[in-house]
Design a protein around this motif. Structure first.
Motif, PDB file in Angstrom:
ATOM      1  N   TRP A  35       0.848  -1.181   0.000  1.00 43.81           N
ATOM      2  CA  TRP A  35       0.000   0.000   0.000  1.00 43.81           C
ATOM      3  C   TRP A  35       0.886   1.233   0.000  1.00 43.81           C
ATOM      4  N   LEU A  36       0.446   2.273  -0.645  1.00 42.53           N
ATOM      5  CA  LEU A  36       1.143   3.546  -0.544  1.00 42.53           C
ATOM      6  C   LEU A  36       0.670   4.254   0.727  1.00 42.53           C
ATOM      7  N   ARG A  37       1.563   5.039   1.314  1.00 38.44           N
ATOM      8  CA  ARG A  37       1.202   5.817   2.503  1.00 38.44           C
ATOM      9  C   ARG A  37       0.560   7.132   2.049  1.00 38.44           C
ATOM     10  N   PRO A  38      -0.300   7.713   2.857  1.00 34.37           N
ATOM     11  CA  PRO A  38      -0.940   8.973   2.463  1.00 34.37           C
ATOM     12  C   PRO A  38       0.038  10.113   2.185  1.00 34.37           C
ATOM     13  N   ASP A  39       1.222  10.068   2.790  1.00 34.26           N
ATOM     14  CA  ASP A  39       2.189  11.147   2.563  1.00 34.26           C
ATOM     15  C   ASP A  39       3.052  10.936   1.318  1.00 34.26           C
ATOM     16  N   THR A  83      -4.000   3.447  -1.361  1.00 33.37           N
ATOM     17  CA  THR A  83      -3.683   3.466   0.066  1.00 33.37           C
ATOM     18  C   THR A  83      -4.619   2.510   0.801  1.00 33.37           C
ATOM     19  N   ARG A  84      -4.153   2.006   1.939  1.00 31.43           N
ATOM     20  CA  ARG A  84      -4.994   1.147   2.777  1.00 31.43           C
ATOM     21  C   ARG A  84      -6.200   1.935   3.286  1.00 31.43           C
ATOM     22  N   GLU A  85      -5.990   3.199   3.620  1.00 27.75           N
ATOM     23  CA  GLU A  85      -7.085   4.033   4.125  1.00 27.75           C
ATOM     24  C   GLU A  85      -8.217   4.139   3.098  1.00 27.75           C
ATOM     25  N   GLY A  86      -7.862   4.241   1.830  1.00 24.35           N
ATOM     26  CA  GLY A  86      -8.872   4.302   0.779  1.00 24.35           C
ATOM     27  C   GLY A  86      -9.692   3.027   0.698  1.00 24.35           C
ATOM     28  N   HIS A  87      -9.033   1.887   0.832  1.00 24.06           N
ATOM     29  CA  HIS A  87      -9.752   0.615   0.771  1.00 24.06           C
ATOM     30  C   HIS A  87     -10.562   0.348   2.046  1.00 24.06           C
ATOM     31  N   ILE A  88     -10.080   0.824   3.179  1.00 23.74           N
ATOM     32  CA  ILE A  88     -10.866   0.698   4.409  1.00 23.74           C
ATOM     33  C   ILE A  88     -12.164   1.481   4.254  1.00 23.74           C
ATOM     34  N   ASN A 138     -10.094  -8.905   2.603  1.00 22.73           N
ATOM     35  CA  ASN A 138      -8.774  -9.513   2.428  1.00 22.73           C
ATOM     36  C   ASN A 138      -7.722  -8.458   2.118  1.00 22.73           C
ATOM     37  N   ARG A 139      -8.063  -7.502   1.257  1.00 21.30           N
ATOM     38  CA  ARG A 139      -7.112  -6.437   0.922  1.00 21.30           C
ATOM     39  C   ARG A 139      -6.759  -5.617   2.151  1.00 21.30           C
ATOM     40  N   MET A 140      -7.751  -5.306   2.976  1.00 22.21           N
ATOM     41  CA  MET A 140      -7.482  -4.521   4.187  1.00 22.21           C
ATOM     42  C   MET A 140      -6.525  -5.239   5.119  1.00 22.21           C
ATOM     43  N   LEU A 141      -6.760  -6.530   5.309  1.00 23.35           N
ATOM     44  CA  LEU A 141      -5.967  -7.279   6.280  1.00 23.35           C
ATOM     45  C   LEU A 141      -4.590  -7.688   5.766  1.00 23.35           C
ATOM     46  N   TYR A 142      -4.513  -8.125   4.523  1.00 23.11           N
ATOM     47  CA  TYR A 142      -3.292  -8.783   4.052  1.00 23.11           C
ATOM     48  C   TYR A 142      -2.516  -8.029   2.984  1.00 23.11           C
ATOM     49  N   ALA A 150      -5.859 -13.578  -0.527  1.00 30.05           N
ATOM     50  CA  ALA A 150      -6.809 -14.691  -0.416  1.00 30.05           C
ATOM     51  C   ALA A 150      -6.101 -15.946   0.097  1.00 30.05           C
ATOM     52  N   ARG A 151      -4.884 -16.173  -0.366  1.00 33.53           N
ATOM     53  CA  ARG A 151      -4.117 -17.322   0.104  1.00 33.53           C
ATOM     54  C   ARG A 151      -3.806 -17.188   1.587  1.00 33.53           C
ATOM     55  N   MET A 152      -3.431 -15.996   2.016  1.00 39.06           N
ATOM     56  CA  MET A 152      -3.130 -15.778   3.433  1.00 39.06           C
ATOM     57  C   MET A 152      -4.371 -15.988   4.292  1.00 39.06           C
ATOM     58  N   ARG A 153      -5.506 -15.539   3.810  1.00 35.79           N
ATOM     59  CA  ARG A 153      -6.738 -15.746   4.579  1.00 35.79           C
ATOM     60  C   ARG A 153      -7.059 -17.231   4.692  1.00 35.79           C
ATOM     61  N   LEU A 154      -6.893 -17.954   3.602  1.00 30.65           N
ATOM     62  CA  LEU A 154      -7.158 -19.388   3.616  1.00 30.65           C
ATOM     63  C   LEU A 154      -6.204 -20.098   4.579  1.00 30.65           C
ATOM     64  N   LEU A 155      -4.926 -19.734   4.532  1.00 30.89           N
ATOM     65  CA  LEU A 155      -3.961 -20.342   5.449  1.00 30.89           C
ATOM     66  C   LEU A 155      -4.262 -19.978   6.898  1.00 30.89           C
ATOM     67  N   ASN A 156      -4.696 -18.756   7.118  1.00 28.66           N
ATOM     68  CA  ASN A 156      -5.053 -18.318   8.465  1.00 28.66           C
ATOM     69  C   ASN A 156      -6.250 -19.106   8.992  1.00 28.66           C
ATOM     70  N   VAL A 157      -7.246 -19.343   8.141  1.00 28.77           N
ATOM     71  CA  VAL A 157      -8.412 -20.128   8.538  1.00 28.77           C
ATOM     72  C   VAL A 157      -7.989 -21.552   8.879  1.00 28.77           C
ATOM     73  N   GLN A 158      -7.102 -22.123   8.059  1.00 32.29           N
ATOM     74  CA  GLN A 158      -6.636 -23.486   8.307  1.00 32.29           C
ATOM     75  C   GLN A 158      -5.825 -23.559   9.596  1.00 32.29           C
ATOM     76  N   ALA A 159      -4.982 -22.572   9.831  1.00 37.60           N
ATOM     77  CA  ALA A 159      -4.107 -22.589  10.998  1.00 37.60           C
ATOM     78  C   ALA A 159      -4.885 -22.453  12.306  1.00 37.60           C
ATOM     79  N   THR A 160      -5.980 -21.725  12.273  1.00 40.90           N
ATOM     80  CA  THR A 160      -6.750 -21.530  13.497  1.00 40.90           C
ATOM     81  C   THR A 160      -7.769 -22.639  13.711  1.00 40.90           C
ATOM     82  N   GLY A 161      -7.876 -23.555  12.777  1.00 41.80           N
ATOM     83  CA  GLY A 161      -8.808 -24.667  12.922  1.00 41.80           C
ATOM     84  C   GLY A 161     -10.256 -24.232  12.847  1.00 41.80           C
ATOM     85  N   SER A 162     -10.525 -23.186  12.079  1.00 49.68           N
ATOM     86  CA  SER A 162     -11.887 -22.678  11.953  1.00 49.68           C
ATOM     87  C   SER A 162     -12.771 -23.675  11.235  1.00 49.68           C
ATOM     88  N   THR A 163     -14.056 -23.454  11.338  1.00 46.13           N
ATOM     89  CA  THR A 163     -15.029 -24.348  10.730  1.00 46.13           C
ATOM     90  C   THR A 163     -15.085 -24.172   9.226  1.00 46.13           C
TER      91      THR A 163
END
Length: 184
Positions: A35-39, A83-88, A138-142, A150-163
């Protein structure tokens, strides 16, 4: 459905739900390193600022989204969609649009009294909201790379043992990423 057709459909859904996302800076699939920073300035045509001060919303600006002031560290103004702020802010706009749609749109009426065709349309609208919401989340978080996030979210779901239900939220990927995940 081909990847390009799916991307075009998702881009249409994104711009329909959040008109500010009608920008090459938010198109699916997004593939940027960071992400680019606002400055910072975005190096295009001599440098475009990533943040433009504006105490009030002056209407739409290409590649920007207006963000109200949030605390002392995020002033009000137009933030570039790189920027991340724009996507948030785009994510928050989507959540607000969904609330309004449920109250005022066809989903606000009794679902059981709808015809099969109307139920299909409502289901498709809900799926589009869910997919766009998942992409923006996903864009906001990763980060600003759709396949990586999307891959990071999938791995995170697998790692936490989510349903399986939670894994379904991570299941939407651009079509090209699906082939990559099968190889994991």
């Amino acid at each position: 459905m081909l990847a390009s057709e799916m991307h075009a459909e998702m881009n249409r859904a994104m711009t329909c739900l959040v008109p500010e996302l009608d920008s090459e800076a938010a198109l699916i699939p997004l593939r940027r390193d960071r992400w680019l920073r606002p400055d910072e300035t975005y190096e295009r045509s001599g440098g475009v600022p990533c943040y433009v001060f504006a105490p009030i919303d002056e209407g739409p600006k290409k590649d920007y989204i207006y963000c109200p002031q949030r605390g002392d560290d995020q002033p009000a103004g137009y933030y570039h969609l790189r920027t991340r702020e724009g996507h948030i802010q785009a994510y928050l706009c989507l959540k607000q649009a969904r609330k309004q749609h449920k109250c005022n749109g066809p989903m606000g009426l009794l679902f059981s009294h709808k015809s099969r065709e109307e139920k299909g349309i409502i289901k498709h609208e809900n799926e589009m909201y869910d997919k766009v919401e998942t992409i923006l989340h996903n864009r906001m978080l990763y980060g600003p790379h759709d396949i990586y996030s999307a891959r990071m979210r999938l791995l995170n779901v697998q790692a936490t043992g989510s349903t399986v239900k939670h894994a379904g939220k991570a299941a939407y990927l651009p079509a090209l990423a699906s082939a990559l995940l099968i190889g994991l």
